[in-house]
Design a protein around this motif. Structure first.
Motif, PDB file in Angstrom:
ATOM      1  N   LEU B 187       0.931  -1.159  -0.015  1.00  0.00           N
ATOM      2  CA  LEU B 187       0.065  -0.151   0.177  1.00  0.00           C
ATOM      3  C   LEU B 187       0.979   1.218  -0.042  1.00  0.00           C
ATOM      4  CD1 LEU B 187      -2.951   0.153  -0.137  1.00  0.00           C
ATOM      5  CD2 LEU B 187      -3.097   0.533   2.585  1.00  0.00           C
ATOM      6  N   SER B 188       1.759   1.300   0.863  1.00  0.00           N
ATOM      7  CA  SER B 188       2.643   2.597   1.007  1.00  0.00           C
ATOM      8  C   SER B 188       3.390   2.941  -0.036  1.00  0.00           C
ATOM      9  CB  SER B 188       3.368   2.845   2.438  1.00  0.00           C
ATOM     10  OG  SER B 188       4.215   1.765   2.346  1.00  0.00           O
ATOM     11  N   GLN B 190       2.856   1.534  -3.052  1.00  0.00           N
ATOM     12  CA  GLN B 190       2.127   1.848  -4.177  1.00  0.00           C
ATOM     13  C   GLN B 190       1.757   3.413  -4.054  1.00  0.00           C
ATOM     14  OE1 GLN B 190      -1.419  -0.738  -4.238  1.00  0.00           O
ATOM     15  NE2 GLN B 190      -2.859   0.985  -4.743  1.00  0.00           N
ATOM     16  N   ALA B 191       1.367   4.017  -3.148  1.00  0.00           N
ATOM     17  CA  ALA B 191       1.158   5.507  -3.130  1.00  0.00           C
ATOM     18  C   ALA B 191       2.391   6.432  -3.617  1.00  0.00           C
ATOM     19  CB  ALA B 191       1.025   5.747  -1.535  1.00  0.00           C
ATOM     20  N   GLN B 192       3.699   5.919  -3.324  1.00  0.00           N
ATOM     21  CA  GLN B 192       4.812   6.551  -3.699  1.00  0.00           C
ATOM     22  C   GLN B 192       5.093   6.466  -5.112  1.00  0.00           C
ATOM     23  OE1 GLN B 192       8.086   4.496  -1.985  1.00  0.00           O
ATOM     24  NE2 GLN B 192       9.262   6.290  -1.269  1.00  0.00           N
ATOM     25  N   ASN B 195       2.221   8.766  -6.766  1.00  0.00           N
ATOM     26  CA  ASN B 195       2.668  10.049  -6.744  1.00  0.00           C
ATOM     27  C   ASN B 195       4.080  10.438  -7.716  1.00  0.00           C
ATOM     28  OD1 ASN B 195       1.049  10.537  -4.720  1.00  0.00           O
ATOM     29  ND2 ASN B 195       2.449  10.601  -3.021  1.00  0.00           N
ATOM     30  N   LYS B 198       2.314  10.577 -10.939  1.00  0.00           N
ATOM     31  CA  LYS B 198       1.873  11.935 -11.201  1.00  0.00           C
ATOM     32  C   LYS B 198       2.755  13.335 -11.341  1.00  0.00           C
ATOM     33  CE  LYS B 198      -2.999  11.979  -9.923  1.00  0.00           C
ATOM     34  NZ  LYS B 198      -4.086  12.809  -9.073  1.00  0.00           N
ATOM     35  N   ASP B 199       3.844  13.273 -10.582  1.00  0.00           N
ATOM     36  CA  ASP B 199       4.794  14.128 -10.684  1.00  0.00           C
ATOM     37  C   ASP B 199       5.511  14.431 -12.146  1.00  0.00           C
ATOM     38  OD1 ASP B 199       4.572  15.054  -8.062  1.00  0.00           O
ATOM     39  OD2 ASP B 199       6.527  14.142  -7.539  1.00  0.00           O
ATOM     40  N   GLU B 202       3.087  15.993 -14.580  1.00  0.00           N
ATOM     41  CA  GLU B 202       3.030  17.463 -14.486  1.00  0.00           C
ATOM     42  C   GLU B 202       4.309  17.995 -15.127  1.00  0.00           C
ATOM     43  OE1 GLU B 202       2.445  18.595 -10.320  1.00  0.00           O
ATOM     44  OE2 GLU B 202       0.248  17.407 -10.298  1.00  0.00           O
ATOM     45  N   LEU B 215      -9.991  -0.536  -8.936  1.00  0.00           N
ATOM     46  CA  LEU B 215     -11.014   0.817  -8.910  1.00  0.00           C
ATOM     47  C   LEU B 215     -10.467   1.967  -8.526  1.00  0.00           C
ATOM     48  CD1 LEU B 215     -13.457  -1.652  -9.327  1.00  0.00           C
ATOM     49  CD2 LEU B 215     -13.873   0.254 -10.700  1.00  0.00           C
ATOM     50  N   GLY B 216      -9.891   1.492  -7.192  1.00  0.00           N
ATOM     51  CA  GLY B 216      -9.329   2.650  -6.074  1.00  0.00           C
ATOM     52  C   GLY B 216      -8.210   3.458  -6.871  1.00  0.00           C
ATOM     53  N   HIS B 219      -9.694   5.230  -9.857  1.00  0.00           N
ATOM     54  CA  HIS B 219     -10.042   6.695  -9.673  1.00  0.00           C
ATOM     55  C   HIS B 219      -9.092   7.855  -9.263  1.00  0.00           C
ATOM     56  CE1 HIS B 219     -12.469   9.243  -6.916  1.00  0.00           C
ATOM     57  NE2 HIS B 219     -13.413   8.918  -7.552  1.00  0.00           N
ATOM     58  N   HIS B 220      -8.031   7.500  -8.566  1.00  0.00           N
ATOM     59  CA  HIS B 220      -7.259   8.410  -8.094  1.00  0.00           C
ATOM     60  C   HIS B 220      -6.281   8.913  -9.219  1.00  0.00           C
ATOM     61  CE1 HIS B 220      -4.071  10.324  -5.661  1.00  0.00           C
ATOM     62  NE2 HIS B 220      -3.168   9.654  -6.656  1.00  0.00           N
ATOM     63  N   ARG B 239     -14.571  10.286 -14.911  1.00  0.00           N
ATOM     64  CA  ARG B 239     -14.722   9.644 -13.414  1.00  0.00           C
ATOM     65  C   ARG B 239     -15.871   9.674 -12.674  1.00  0.00           C
ATOM     66  NH1 ARG B 239      -9.516  11.225 -10.375  1.00  0.00           N
ATOM     67  NH2 ARG B 239     -10.273  13.256 -11.267  1.00  0.00           N
TER      68      ARG B 239
END
Lengths: 326, 311
Positions: B187-188, B190-192, B195, B198-199, B202, B215-216, B219-220, B239
């Motif tokens: 989980l953690s 995955q978040a990294q 992120n 996403k960076d 941008e 799906l979570g 969605h993010h 979405r």
């Protein structure tokens, strides 16, 4: 009480030295109860499962403390005695169903193995029991599936077969190690429903090991959060999700992408779970991973403290803990 | 805005061969008439269960599989034929991130060579300049210079996946196809990885085609998405269209199966899921034709399309 673990330590031998993978774990499981164990990889969740059921290499592992199944002490029992308990009293469901099934044996024979070992049923009775078990785990065509090999089944079907094997002798404790991690969401939902149904029918206790907090919220009665070999927080599922206390629990909950709200950035727990060799065995372990956390007041030897009825938290740092963005 | 990539009626069939001479006697309709488009800099999600054909779409787009029929248009040009792709730098501008980071990185190569390979091939970088770019790329995914001369096995799963991301970003692509990039991660971690992705979006303005069953996560990450079942899209929309107002029974069922973290509502949630499960079984004929195929998509609003039976 079904299972009582007191001060369980498990140490693995790495390069000639023993390193503790579990440190002073105290947990209980009652009948008719689902206890979920949560944490990242490397936190000792699976080690806990293998210590209970005795699936470790004796030459490389030292287990100490006390694990009591009903009144029987499991630590230090001989391999023969353990064979009697394993499968008959404690069943295990593994994460990877393809690796856990024998590829060269038909499904029926694999289920019969534990029946032969633990019961005195005749061959016909065993056949009947196999059919019964397969339909109990929701397989539509038990006669055909019994004759098939694991590779002929889909992932969800294989996991059902694994569950059928685990419950063949009606154990009253089932250990499920990441039972749905490899499955699709809809199949996952079916397997979890099935586990709950079996638990209700057999009045079994379940230890559910997972890193999916959603699964925990849906299934568990009580939850224990593990970090670096220790239980850092335990309590009822309501307490853990509505009032999480320990910084680690709160970080985990925060890092989860959720379908019901959009955030720009996900919360990231910096760093990683220390490896066995680099694990420090003193102080508040999670504070060493997150730098700003270490400035908070900690206990030098963090203990579990009761914060509410049945809700325990390790260390005192949670009292002053706030996320740096808050 | 003009589309970066346009896929029209894409079909990919796998031949089923049998007999002594390996005659083709049937086909698996992995992708059966799928159309969508991706605009520059956006994230498009394709969601489906295993076996729905979502990975086949990704593999066809990067050229690992060949399309049976249909057209792929990239920046206004038809790139269905792979000879055209080479000429117009399609292979440089469309990159892929794989699910399994260990098997997709060459175990015998050092990180500098893995990330440097597309740079050598497409940008003719060498020596110091190459090293400088690789270090830069490693920094964008939060890894140190130390990583340069290590091998893939020396990293954790999350770090390896970040190396995979750095490798995909190296030739400055305009579209990255991410096939289940985080499903094997904690989980953690995955978040990294999400992120960093996403960076990068941008910073470089890349578009993502995000293929996932989670799906979570979708969605993010994604603004627009498609739900795929049996080789076809059953529902396409933004979405909000999909998550707030799902119309197809398959989408509803999929959304209801996501484990929610709200403990107080879990009984209600479970009942709702089981009700939809029953509804899905009983209403199958209304949503699928008599061969079990999904109906063609019907536009409901400007952004939202659903595969429903014609009245």
């Amino acid at each position: 009480m079904l299972l009582e673990m007191k001060n369980v330590n498990a140490a693995f031998k790495v390069d000639g030295h023993y390193y503790n993978a579990l440190d002073d774990v105290c947990l209980n499981v009652n009948e008719d109860e689902i206890l979920a164990i949560v944490g990242e990889s490397g936190c000792g969740k699976s080690t806990l499962a293998t210590s209970i059921i005795g699936l470790y290499n004796e030459k490389q592992t030292k287990i100490s403390g006390s694990i009591k199944y009903r009144d029987q002490e499991l630590v230090g029992t001989s391999a023969q005695e353990m064979d009697q308990i394993r499968g008959e009293k404690i069943g295990m469901i593994f994460q990877d169903p393809l690796a856990a099934l024998n590829p060269l044996m038909r499904v029926a024979d694999q289920i019969k193995e534990s029946l032969t070992l633990h019961t005195t049923l005749s061959e016909e009775q065993k056949d009947l029991r196999v059919q019964e078990l397969l339909s109990q785990v929701g397989i539509q065509n038990p006669k055909r599936v019994a004759k098939q090999y694991p590779h002929e089944l889909s992932g969800g079907m294989r996991q059902r077969v694994i569950i059928a094997i685990a419950i063949a002798c009606k154990p009253d404790l089932i250990i499920a190690d990441e039972p749905t991690t490899a499955l699709d969401v809809t199949i996952q939902a079916q397997i979890l429903d099935l586990l709950m149904k079996i638990q209700r029918e057999n009045h079994a206790g379940i230890i559910l090991i997972t890193h999916d907090l959603g699964v925990v919220a849906q299934m568990a009665d009580r939850v224990a959060v593990m970090y670096a070999g220790q239980v850092v927080e335990s309590g009822s599922v309501q307490q853990l999700f509505t009032e999480p206390k320990h910084p680690y629990t709160r970080s985990l909950l925060r890092s989860m992408p959720q379908a019901d709200k959009v955030r720009d950035k996900l919360y990231v727990i910096e760093g990683m779970v220390p490896s066995l060799k680099n694990m420090e065995h003193s102080g508040c372990r999670f504070s060493k991973r997150v730098s700003w956390l270490s400035k908070l007041p900690h206990e030098s030897e963090p203990q579990m403290h009761q914060v509410a009825e049945g809700h325990y938290v390790r260390c005192v740092c949670w009292k002053d803990f706030k996320f740096s963005q808050e | 805005m003009e589309e970066l990539l346009k896929v029209k009626d894409l079909c990919v069939y796998y031949p089923v061969r049998s007999g002594m001479f390996k005659h083709v006697n049937d086909y698996v309709y992995a992708v059966d008439g799928v159309s969508f488009d991706i605009k520059p800099g956006e994230s498009y999600g394709v969601i489906g269960e295993s076996g729905s054909g979502k990975s086949t779409i990704g593999q066809t787009l990067v050229g690992l599989l060949e399309a049976t029929s249909g057209t792929i248009t990239y920046a206004g040009k038809d790139v269905t034929d792979k000879h055209v792709r080479k000429k117009m730098q399609y292979n440089k501008e469309v990159q892929m991130i794989f699910q399994d980071s260990l098997s997709s990185l060459n175990p015998k190569k050092k990180i500098i060579d893995i990330i440097g390979e597309p740079l050598k091939n497409f940008e003719n970088l060498k020596g110091v300049a190459l090293k400088k770019r690789v270090v830069e790329l490693l920094k964008t995914v939060g890894l140190d210079e130390e990583a340069l001369y290590k091998y893939p096995y020396q990293f954790s799963g999350g770090q390896r996946q970040r190396i995979g991301v750095a490798r995909a970003v190296a030739p400055r692509p305009k579209l990255i196809i991410a096939d289940e990039p985080v499903s094997a991660l904690d989980l953690s971690v995955q978040a990294q990885v999400l992120n960093y992705m996403k960076d990068i979006q941008e910073k470089y303005g890349v578009a993502y085609l995000f293929i996932s069953h989670d799906l979570g996560v979708v969605h993010h990450m994604c603004d627009r998405l498609a739900i795929m079942h049996k080789g076809r899209f059953v529902e396409v929309g933004t979405r909000d269209d999909i998550y707030e107002d799902p119309l197809h029974i398959y989408t509803k069922r999929l959304l209801a199966a996501i484990p929610q973290t709200n403990v107080l509502l879990r009984k209600k949630h479970r009942d709702e899921r089981q009700r939809l499960e029953c509804e899905y079984d009983s209403l199958k004929e209304d949503y699928y034709d008599k061969n079990g195929h999904v109906y063609p998509l019907e536009q409901i609003t400007k952004t939202h399309a659903v595969a429903l039976k014609k009245e």
